[in-house]
Write a protein that holds these residues in place. Structure first.
Motif, PDB file in Angstrom:
ATOM      1  N   THR A   1     -11.536   4.032  -2.993  1.00 23.66           N
ATOM      2  CA  THR A   1     -10.917   5.460  -3.305  1.00 23.66           C
ATOM      3  C   THR A   1     -11.606   6.126  -4.439  1.00 23.66           C
TER       4      THR A   1
ATOM      5  N   PHE B   1       0.745   1.692  -3.895  1.00 29.23           N
ATOM      6  CA  PHE B   1      -0.319   2.389  -4.045  1.00 29.23           C
ATOM      7  C   PHE B   1      -0.170   4.018  -3.956  1.00 29.23           C
TER       8      PHE B   1
ATOM      9  N   TRP C   1      -7.269   9.503   0.841  1.00 27.05           N
ATOM     10  CA  TRP C   1      -6.065   8.246   1.438  1.00 27.05           C
ATOM     11  C   TRP C   1      -6.641   7.632   2.488  1.00 27.05           C
TER      12      TRP C   1
ATOM     13  N   VAL D   1       0.803  -1.370  -0.114  1.00 28.81           N
ATOM     14  CA  VAL D   1      -0.020   0.117   0.056  1.00 28.81           C
ATOM     15  C   VAL D   1       0.865   1.169  -0.036  1.00 28.81           C
TER      16      VAL D   1
ATOM     17  N   LEU E   1      -9.186  -0.980  -2.147  1.00 25.31           N
ATOM     18  CA  LEU E   1      -8.806   0.193  -2.209  1.00 25.31           C
ATOM     19  C   LEU E   1      -9.312   0.960  -3.594  1.00 25.31           C
TER      20      LEU E   1
ATOM     21  N   ALA F   1      -7.080   3.667   2.376  1.00 25.71           N
ATOM     22  CA  ALA F   1      -5.934   3.155   2.309  1.00 25.71           C
ATOM     23  C   ALA F   1      -4.843   2.955   3.799  1.00 25.71           C
TER      24      ALA F   1
END
Length: 443
Positions: free
Chosen positions: A395, A264, A401, A260, A391, A404
């Motif tokens: 998202t 991400f 954010w 993540v 996510l 996450a």
């Protein structure tokens, strides 16, 4: 399984180094896809009117590879526990290299439509199968051949494979990103995938020199003599060692939750904060260099540390630091992203280095490959497969954010709890020639 090439006996350090090299090659392949998915595949395979939607669709394909990993782990571990570690590792390397090269040859959405995306996802699935069989075997090669009292140190060698693979993939990709944008999107992105054929040959030559460990050979002969070999190691594992499986999954969640922050967060930043796509590779280069340097600095001290406490502390650090990384990126932009991800990655390296030997000591040798693979790959589904997909959906609608950061922090909290339980269950950590190794947890 292919027959191995004739080998010569390597020293324990040579075996650990060979495990590192093979693991680094497979992680290079894995991360070349991950990084390219974020900066290229969203445009070439998942075109959309919304840049955020394209990015999230491309990022969600990373989850396919993680979902395939448990299947690969069980499949390769089955043969690894019965036939040997070497053959399975050679096979996984061939599978990974072939899939990676084929990704570099794929036509795009403009050329064949949605079929391009389907083929891309299918090859990512094959990559997941291959890397699912890699980790357990590489760890066992290093740990089973390690000298007495140095299992943690030698078991950490395969752990270098991930940051080395990240560094190599990010460096190669950044080099081709220097091309004009049209050239890079047209053909430049393909070269890092096609280069995998060279790495495949190197990996096969290195692994051909490895012999099975004496520990595995003795155990295999003993089992054969008593006719007690488990026909299906995963069945024996889940029937007799299910408590150890739960602990193993818990302590490995942070290793996968880290995707993540290293995958991400940089991708999200290119869309949410209008950062250039090159920031993804740049961030990974700095983070991987920091990770390698940290591992190199601590590797000789690992066998003198309380392993379970190190793992629990790593979960705590990750749980606390992850929200701060997202916040730093939001507040300080590119500098906050690079410094935050690098510092966070370095901070969990002691945990990461201790993980492999901790997993290996949870299970007896006859199901050790299966036990490590099942634990590592189940956690990869939870924290590395389902998490990116969830996510991507969250998202898209929340446009923040926070989901996450909370999800990643939760994986760290679970590792903290699992490491603490493991410490209480087995109060002795493996110290040099002093404390006995951990006993196996059975259901």
């Amino acid at each position: 399984m292919p027959e191995p090439i004739t080998s010569r006996r390597l020293t324990p350090r040579g075996v650990a180094t060979a495990a590192l090299i093979g693991t680094a090659i497979e992680w290079y392949d894995f991360f070349v896809y991950a990084t390219t998915a974020i900066i290229v595949f969203n445009q070439l395979f998942f075109p959309s009117d919304s840049p955020l939607t394209s990015m999230l669709l491309a990022f969600s394909t990373l989850g396919v590879g993680f979902l395939a990993r448990p299947l690969g782990g069980v499949l390769f571990a089955h043969f690894g526990d019965r036939a040997g570690r070497k053959k399975t590792l050679v096979t996984s390397l061939i599978l990974m290299g072939t899939a990676t090269v084929l990704v570099g040859c794929l036509p795009t959405y403009d050329q064949i439509g949605a079929t391009a995306a389907v083929a891309l996802v299918a090859l990512r699935f094959v990559q997941g199968l291959a890397v699912g069989g890699e980790y357990g075997g590489a760890v066992l090669l290093a740990v089973e051949n390690a000298p007495q009292g140095k299992k943690v140190r030698y078991g950490s060698f395969p752990q270098f494979g991930s940051p080395v693979g990240i560094l190599a993939s990010a460096f190669v990709i950044s080099m081709f990103q220097m091309l004009p944008e049209h050239d890079y999107l047209s053909w430049g992105w393909r070269i890092p995938f096609l280069l995998s054929i060279i790495l495949l040959v190197v990996g096969l030559v290195v692994r051909a020199k490895i012999d099975e460990s004496e520990e595995f050979t003795r155990t295999k002969e003993s089992i054969a003599a008593t006719a007690s070999a488990s026909r299906v190691p995963v069945v024996e594992l889940l029937a007799r060692h299910w408590k150890a499986v739960f602990l193993g999954v818990g302590i490995t969640l942070t290793a996968h939750g880290a995707y993540v922050t290293v995958s991400f967060l940089p991708a999200y930043s290119t869309v949410a904060y209008d950062m250039p796509s090159s920031i993804v590779a740049t961030t990974l280069i700095f983070a991987s260099i920091g990770g390698i340097a940290t591992l190199a600095a601590i590797v000789r001290t690992l066998d003198n540390k309380d392993r379970d406490r190190t793992i629990a502390r790593g979960g705590l650090i990750f749980a606390v630091s992850t929200p701060l990384l997202f916040l730093a990126t939001q507040q300080f932009g590119e500098i906050g992203l690079i410094v935050g991800v690098t510092a966070g990655y370095m901070a969990i390296m002691p945990y990461y280095a201790s993980l492999s030997s901790a997993l290996a000591d949870l299970f007896p040798v006859e199901v050790k490959y299966t036990g490590i693979s099942v634990c590592y790959q189940i956690s990869s589904v939870l924290a590395g497969g389902l998490l990116p997909i969830a996510l991507s959906a969250a998202t898209r609608y929340v446009e923040s954010w926070v989901p996450a950061a909370v999800a990643a922090a939760t994986t760290g909290a679970v590792t903290l709890i699992a490491g603490t339980i493991s410490k209480r269950t087995h109060p002795q950590s493996e110290l040099p020639a002093a404390a006995p190794p951990k006993t196996t947890i059975e259901g």
